[in-house]
Design a protein around this motif. Structure first.
Motif, PDB file in Angstrom:
ATOM      1  N   ALA A  60      42.650  52.071  50.206  1.00 18.23           N
ATOM      2  CA  ALA A  60      41.479  52.178  49.016  1.00 18.23           C
ATOM      3  C   ALA A  60      41.132  51.425  47.897  1.00 18.23           C
ATOM      4  CB  ALA A  60      41.243  53.879  48.868  1.00 18.23           C
ATOM      5  N   GLN A  61      42.834  51.088  47.114  1.00 19.36           N
ATOM      6  CA  GLN A  61      42.992  50.717  46.091  1.00 19.36           C
ATOM      7  C   GLN A  61      43.034  49.903  46.031  1.00 19.36           C
ATOM      8  OE1 GLN A  61      46.181  52.723  44.744  1.00 19.36           O
ATOM      9  NE2 GLN A  61      45.372  54.737  44.032  1.00 19.36           N
ATOM     10  N   VAL A  78      39.846  48.095  46.970  1.00 13.09           N
ATOM     11  CA  VAL A  78      38.877  47.606  44.906  1.00 13.09           C
ATOM     12  C   VAL A  78      39.329  46.548  44.751  1.00 13.09           C
ATOM     13  CG1 VAL A  78      38.130  49.091  42.943  1.00 13.09           C
ATOM     14  CG2 VAL A  78      37.948  50.156  45.163  1.00 13.09           C
ATOM     15  N   ILE A 120      35.195  45.820  48.165  1.00 12.70           N
ATOM     16  CA  ILE A 120      34.715  46.918  47.868  1.00 12.70           C
ATOM     17  C   ILE A 120      34.534  46.948  46.192  1.00 12.70           C
ATOM     18  CG2 ILE A 120      35.940  48.874  48.557  1.00 12.70           C
ATOM     19  CD1 ILE A 120      33.654  49.301  49.367  1.00 12.70           C
ATOM     20  N   ARG A 121      32.871  47.257  45.525  1.00  5.39           N
ATOM     21  CA  ARG A 121      33.227  47.912  44.530  1.00  5.39           C
ATOM     22  C   ARG A 121      33.870  49.044  44.076  1.00  5.39           C
ATOM     23  NH1 ARG A 121      27.239  48.007  42.311  1.00  5.39           N
ATOM     24  NH2 ARG A 121      27.637  49.272  44.488  1.00  5.39           N
ATOM     25  N   ALA A 122      34.353  49.021  43.218  1.00  5.34           N
ATOM     26  CA  ALA A 122      35.005  50.674  42.509  1.00  5.34           C
ATOM     27  C   ALA A 122      33.932  52.253  42.287  1.00  5.34           C
ATOM     28  CB  ALA A 122      35.494  50.571  41.308  1.00  5.34           C
ATOM     29  N   ASP A 128      31.668  51.568  44.565  1.00  3.40           N
ATOM     30  CA  ASP A 128      31.245  52.454  46.682  1.00  3.40           C
ATOM     31  C   ASP A 128      32.378  53.611  46.997  1.00  3.40           C
ATOM     32  OD1 ASP A 128      28.972  51.059  46.378  1.00  3.40           O
ATOM     33  OD2 ASP A 128      29.231  49.450  46.756  1.00  3.40           O
ATOM     34  N   MET A 129      33.893  52.587  46.724  1.00  7.00           N
ATOM     35  CA  MET A 129      34.668  53.978  47.124  1.00  7.00           C
ATOM     36  C   MET A 129      34.930  54.414  46.599  1.00  7.00           C
ATOM     37  SD  MET A 129      37.572  53.412  49.217  1.00  7.00           S
ATOM     38  CE  MET A 129      37.788  51.548  49.611  1.00  7.00           C
ATOM     39  N   SER A 130      33.848  55.106  44.991  1.00  6.78           N
ATOM     40  CA  SER A 130      34.634  56.715  44.746  1.00  6.78           C
ATOM     41  C   SER A 130      33.777  57.458  45.703  1.00  6.78           C
ATOM     42  CB  SER A 130      34.036  56.374  43.216  1.00  6.78           C
ATOM     43  OG  SER A 130      34.734  57.651  42.725  1.00  6.78           O
TER      44      SER A 130
END
Length: 555
Positions: free
Chosen positions: A5-6, A9, A14-16, A18-20
């Protein structure tokens, strides 16, 4: 997964935010990847590149790498499918293997043991791997081996074979045979699977691009086991073999859920099973994907954007009527209106739309459901099929009282829908007033763009077929050839041929006077309706299909 995931980002995939949001919903699970790719937040290639960075392995783009079939054959098909990998190159005693998980030690050890080579894993994208599976790894050989294994099992323990099916694990021959059969059908883009018992053999056929192809023959001894397994999966009574039954099952394939509608039919040699694969891509089709001509799309859009009236889709079973109506629903549906459907069966489940399943045993017929729907304040109503006078009358009355009604009818062309409704018993003046448009359609196979070949047909032949052309400038059209990409058929996919008839004052008058279908057709064509055959010729001229296909599906 957190590291992945990191990485996504940090690489800007992907935008942080959206991932969060995705992490808070799915956490560090495989569901996270499926959600990210399913919502198109990241592509399978971006996932693979992030995994490669995270694990310190190379990323390889399979779409740009020609594979050697002899190298692919070094690892058994079952091993490739089990672990999600494929051999892509051999250099001396080193085998380069494309995989989704380069840290799967068990998978790499198994590959090393069966090849006696040093295995070097590289990371590949899931969608590219699926394409390579479809191209290089067919299940036919493994299916033949499994059928022999099932035959042996059923002959040695016939009494308890069927009863033990529910307790069998995923490695049991019958379970593996059925799973492989369904997976192969999905990979081959089949729309239907036919499991047909015979006097001496069980035959399996796939309907691909509208044409049946024989895929597998097995000894009759395995018939009961295969059919019972399919009935168990579909929640169908395995003890009942004397009458037709219906069921439904879902399978997981390449990270997505695929639904199948199952129907059994008693025959003289046993129960025939037909499974309709409900491809969910039909849910996401846009109007442009229906391949309307400009004039037909204009007429269809005008009809579906009216606040009320009835629109009918006609054609034989499997001609894409439901897909066209679902696409129309998505065009008009929005949070400000109430959309309700009544179907038998509900083929695709669509968010934001209220869908009702017909249940004749419980007394929930098309007519009774439609009455209840009209008391539920609908704006748009979809009726799966008009089969009788009662359903036809209620649907027409709904269209006359401010509702947009969409439905299907089985007729050969668009004008015949008008005579069909009056033959059912509906008053002609109601039909004339309520109907906005009728669309007749057929599905023709689409030419494979990789192998189609241009040629010119003699002018005399084109003239005899009614193909529009200039005798002094013979058009260049295409024929089917066949290549690896289309499995040697020359076709890949299908496209629609359409006939859109909009109601006019002249047609309304003909309906009221009970004119014949031929008279209505002549008037409709005079007023600009493009026939199925003419629409087909236009698509032949565009190089999308062949003369043979248009002649096969249109009248």
């Amino acid at each position: 997964m957190r590291g992945l995931a990191q990485t996504l980002v940090l690489t800007g995939a992907i935008r942080a935010a959206d991932m969060s949001a995705a992490l808070s919903r799915f956490g560090d699970t495989q569901d996270l990847i499926e959600y990210l790719t399913g919502q198109s937040l990241v592509s399978p290639s971006q996932i693979a590149e992030a995994i490669a960075l995270n694990t310190g392995h190379r990323f390889v783009d399979l779409s740009e790498m020609p594979l050697d079939p002899s190298v692919v054959a070094l690892v058994p098909t079952a091993v490739c499918r089990k672990y999600g990998l494929i051999p892509i190159d051999k250099r001396g005693d080193r085998l380069i293997v494309g995989t989704l998980d380069p840290n799967d030690i068990v998978a790499l050890d198994d590959v090393a043991s069966v090849t006696d080579l040093f295995v070097e894993p590289v990371v590949v994208a899931r969608d590219a791997l699926a394409q390579m599976f479809e191209r290089f790894l067919r299940s036919d050989e493994e299916l033949s081996e499994l059928s022999a294994s099932i035959e042996e099992t059923s002959s040695t323990s016939e009494a308890s074979f069927t009863e033990a099916l529910e307790e069998q694990d995923s490695d049991a021959p019958v379970v593996r045979f059925v799973n492989l059969l369904i997976a192969q059908a999905i990979n081959d883009r089949a729309s239907d699977i036919h499991v047909e018992p015979g006097e001496r053999q069980l035959t399996v056929r796939f309907r691909i691009d509208g044409v049946l192809h024989e895929m597998q023959k097995a000894d009759r001894a395995i018939q009961d086991g295969i059919i019972s397994r399919l009935k168990i999966m579909s929640s169908i009574d395995i003890a009942e073999k004397r009458k037709p039954q219906d069921g439904r099952l879902s399978v997981s394939h390449d990270g997505r859920t695929v639904d199948l509608r199952v129907a059994t039919l008693p025959t003289v040699w046993g129960e025939k099973i037909v499974m309709r694969i409900l491809d969910n891509t039909g849910q996401t089709m846009a109007m442009r994907d229906l391949m309307f001509s400009k004039i037909n799309e204009k007429r269809f859009r005008e009809a579906i954007t009216r606040p009320h009236g009835m629109i009918l889709a006609t054609g034989p079973t499997g001609s894409g009527k439901s897909t066209t109506l679902y696409t129309a629903l998505r065009e008009v549906a929005n949070p400000k209106i109430n959309v309700i459907t009544v179907e038998d069966p509900v083929e695709y489940r669509i968010g934001g739309i209220n869908q009702v399943q017909v249940n004749n045993r419980a007394g929930l017929t098309f007519a009774s459901a439609l009455r209840s729907i009209l008391r539920s304040d609908p704006d748009v109503v979809l009726v799966g099929e008009i089969r009788d006078k009662e359903t036809a009358v209620i649907s027409i009355e709904a269209a006359l009282t401010g509702h947009l009604v969409l439905s299907t009818l089985h007729t050969n062309d668009a004008p015949s829908a008008l005579t069909r409704l009056t033959e059912i018993g509906t008053e002609p003046f109601l039909v004339a007033t309520a109907l906005s448009a009728v669309i007749a359609q057929r599905l023709a196979r689409r030419l494979c763009l990789k192998c189609r070949a241009p040629y010119t047909e003699p002018t005399e032949v084109l003239a005899s077929l009614g193909f529009p052309h200039d005798p002094n400038d013979v058009p260049e059209i295409y024929r089917a050839v066949g290549c690896e990409a289309c499995s040697g058929t020359g076709y890949r996919g299908r496209l629609g041929l359409h006939e859109v008839m909009t109601m006019t004052d002249e047609l309304e008058q003909l309906v009221v006077t009970r004119a014949t279908g031929t008279e209505m057709r002549q008037v409709a064509i005079a007023q600009g309706m493009v026939s199925l055959r003419e629409d087909g010729w236009a698509k032949v001229a565009q190089g999308l299909t062949t003369i043979e296909e248009v002649l096969r599906v249109s009248i």
